[in-house]
Design a protein around this motif. Structure first.
Motif, PDB file in Angstrom:
ATOM      1  N   ARG A  75      -8.235  -6.101   0.337  1.00  0.00           N
ATOM      2  CA  ARG A  75      -8.026  -6.328  -1.286  1.00  0.00           C
ATOM      3  C   ARG A  75      -7.815  -4.793  -1.934  1.00  0.00           C
ATOM      4  N   ALA A  76      -8.337  -3.730  -1.249  1.00  0.00           N
ATOM      5  CA  ALA A  76      -7.798  -2.405  -1.989  1.00  0.00           C
ATOM      6  C   ALA A  76      -6.648  -2.057  -1.429  1.00  0.00           C
ATOM      7  N   ALA A  77      -6.037  -2.356  -0.490  1.00  0.00           N
ATOM      8  CA  ALA A  77      -4.696  -2.004  -0.027  1.00  0.00           C
ATOM      9  C   ALA A  77      -3.883  -2.798  -0.965  1.00  0.00           C
ATOM     10  N   ALA A  78      -3.993  -3.912  -0.972  1.00  0.00           N
ATOM     11  CA  ALA A  78      -2.981  -4.666  -2.074  1.00  0.00           C
ATOM     12  C   ALA A  78      -3.121  -4.329  -3.406  1.00  0.00           C
ATOM     13  N   ARG A  79      -4.340  -3.828  -3.851  1.00  0.00           N
ATOM     14  CA  ARG A  79      -4.550  -3.375  -5.156  1.00  0.00           C
ATOM     15  C   ARG A  79      -3.687  -2.007  -5.227  1.00  0.00           C
ATOM     16  N   GLU A  80      -3.650  -1.231  -4.329  1.00  0.00           N
ATOM     17  CA  GLU A  80      -2.843   0.035  -4.290  1.00  0.00           C
ATOM     18  C   GLU A  80      -1.482  -0.068  -4.432  1.00  0.00           C
ATOM     19  N   LEU A  81      -0.890  -1.120  -3.609  1.00  0.00           N
ATOM     20  CA  LEU A  81       0.425  -1.613  -3.503  1.00  0.00           C
ATOM     21  C   LEU A  81       0.983  -2.035  -4.725  1.00  0.00           C
ATOM     22  N   VAL A  82       0.081  -2.741  -5.668  1.00  0.00           N
ATOM     23  CA  VAL A  82       0.622  -3.408  -6.677  1.00  0.00           C
ATOM     24  C   VAL A  82       0.424  -2.313  -7.912  1.00  0.00           C
ATOM     25  N   VAL A  83      -0.480  -1.463  -7.914  1.00  0.00           N
ATOM     26  CA  VAL A  83      -0.530  -0.338  -8.816  1.00  0.00           C
ATOM     27  C   VAL A  83       0.449   0.436  -8.683  1.00  0.00           C
ATOM     28  N   ALA A  84       0.876   1.103  -7.424  1.00  0.00           N
ATOM     29  CA  ALA A  84       2.066   1.882  -7.246  1.00  0.00           C
ATOM     30  C   ALA A  84       3.438   1.199  -7.459  1.00  0.00           C
ATOM     31  N   GLY A  85       3.643   0.049  -7.444  1.00  0.00           N
ATOM     32  CA  GLY A  85       4.758  -0.579  -7.638  1.00  0.00           C
ATOM     33  C   GLY A  85       6.002  -0.233  -6.761  1.00  0.00           C
ATOM     34  N   GLU A  86       7.026   0.211  -7.186  1.00  0.00           N
ATOM     35  CA  GLU A  86       8.036   0.431  -6.602  1.00  0.00           C
ATOM     36  C   GLU A  86       8.352   1.925  -6.536  1.00  0.00           C
ATOM     37  N   SER A  87       7.240   2.904  -6.763  1.00  0.00           N
ATOM     38  CA  SER A  87       7.399   4.135  -6.873  1.00  0.00           C
ATOM     39  C   SER A  87       7.172   4.647  -5.360  1.00  0.00           C
ATOM     40  N   GLY A  88       6.592   3.877  -4.532  1.00  0.00           N
ATOM     41  CA  GLY A  88       6.425   4.162  -3.240  1.00  0.00           C
ATOM     42  C   GLY A  88       5.096   5.153  -3.111  1.00  0.00           C
ATOM     43  N   ASP A  89       4.395   5.245  -3.826  1.00  0.00           N
ATOM     44  CA  ASP A  89       3.373   6.206  -3.874  1.00  0.00           C
ATOM     45  C   ASP A  89       2.045   5.785  -3.082  1.00  0.00           C
ATOM     46  N   ALA A  90       2.094   4.570  -2.543  1.00  0.00           N
ATOM     47  CA  ALA A  90       0.950   3.905  -2.088  1.00  0.00           C
ATOM     48  C   ALA A  90       0.787   4.270  -0.617  1.00  0.00           C
ATOM     49  N   ASP A  91      -0.623   4.338  -0.148  1.00  0.00           N
ATOM     50  CA  ASP A  91      -0.971   4.809   1.118  1.00  0.00           C
ATOM     51  C   ASP A  91      -1.825   3.700   1.554  1.00  0.00           C
ATOM     52  N   PRO A  92      -1.390   2.512   1.831  1.00  0.00           N
ATOM     53  CA  PRO A  92      -2.383   1.292   2.312  1.00  0.00           C
ATOM     54  C   PRO A  92      -3.114   1.571   3.451  1.00  0.00           C
ATOM     55  N   ALA A  93      -2.690   2.389   4.376  1.00  0.00           N
ATOM     56  CA  ALA A  93      -3.349   2.643   5.649  1.00  0.00           C
ATOM     57  C   ALA A  93      -4.400   3.576   5.470  1.00  0.00           C
ATOM     58  N   GLY A  94      -4.209   4.549   4.465  1.00  0.00           N
ATOM     59  CA  GLY A  94      -5.401   5.629   4.197  1.00  0.00           C
ATOM     60  C   GLY A  94      -6.459   4.694   3.534  1.00  0.00           C
ATOM     61  N   VAL A  95      -6.418   3.831   2.717  1.00  0.00           N
ATOM     62  CA  VAL A  95      -7.058   3.041   1.982  1.00  0.00           C
ATOM     63  C   VAL A  95      -7.766   2.211   3.080  1.00  0.00           C
ATOM     64  N   VAL A  96      -7.174   1.545   3.709  1.00  0.00           N
ATOM     65  CA  VAL A  96      -8.020   0.764   4.876  1.00  0.00           C
ATOM     66  C   VAL A  96      -8.831   1.437   5.734  1.00  0.00           C
TER      67      VAL A  96
END
Length: 127
Positions: free
Chosen positions: A57-78
């Motif tokens: 859930r947190a990784a999906a939230r991170e990807l949605v908030v980052a959008g297309e900017s590419g600043d998301a780090d789902p592996a770090g969140v997980v």
């Protein structure tokens, strides 16, 4: 007057009961240990499953908030939520992102519990 029926001394019919408690304890103890081990293993599986789902859930939230900017780090969140052994995979398509996490679980007694648990979450991307 009724306390000593027939002169047997209150020790049962025909002998003493000195070793029966030890024998009963020796028979019951392994069963209690197996049941408690299964109980603790099942509780561990539930906790790991909840952490794995929360990490997805947190990784999906991170990807949605980052959008297309590419600043998301789902592996770090997980890794922060589910531990360093957890893996994450993402798929984007149809205006949504799907995050699947896989969290390792120590195998339980008799191989009853799974080796790893999965969490999955879907987030809708902003347009």
């Amino acid at each position: 007057m009724l306390g000593n029926l027939g002169g047997l001394g209150g020790s049962g019919i025909g002998g003493t009961d000195a070793g029966t408690v030890t024998a009963e304890f020796a028979v019951v103890l392994p069963a209690v240990m197996v049941v408690s081990l299964l109980l603790f293993s099942s509780a561990r599986a539930v906790i790991v499953n909840m952490n794995c789902q929360e990490a997805a859930r947190a990784a999906a939230r991170e990807l949605v908030v980052a959008g297309e900017s590419g600043d998301a780090d789902p592996a770090g969140v997980v890794a922060r939520i589910a531990g360093p052994g957890a893996t994450v995979s993402t798929a984007t398509g149809g205006g949504q992102v799907t995050v699947t996490t896989r969290c390792p679980l120590m195998p339980g007694p008799l191989g009853v519990l799974p080796m790893a648990l999965e969490g999955r979450a879907v987030g809708m991307l902003h347009e």
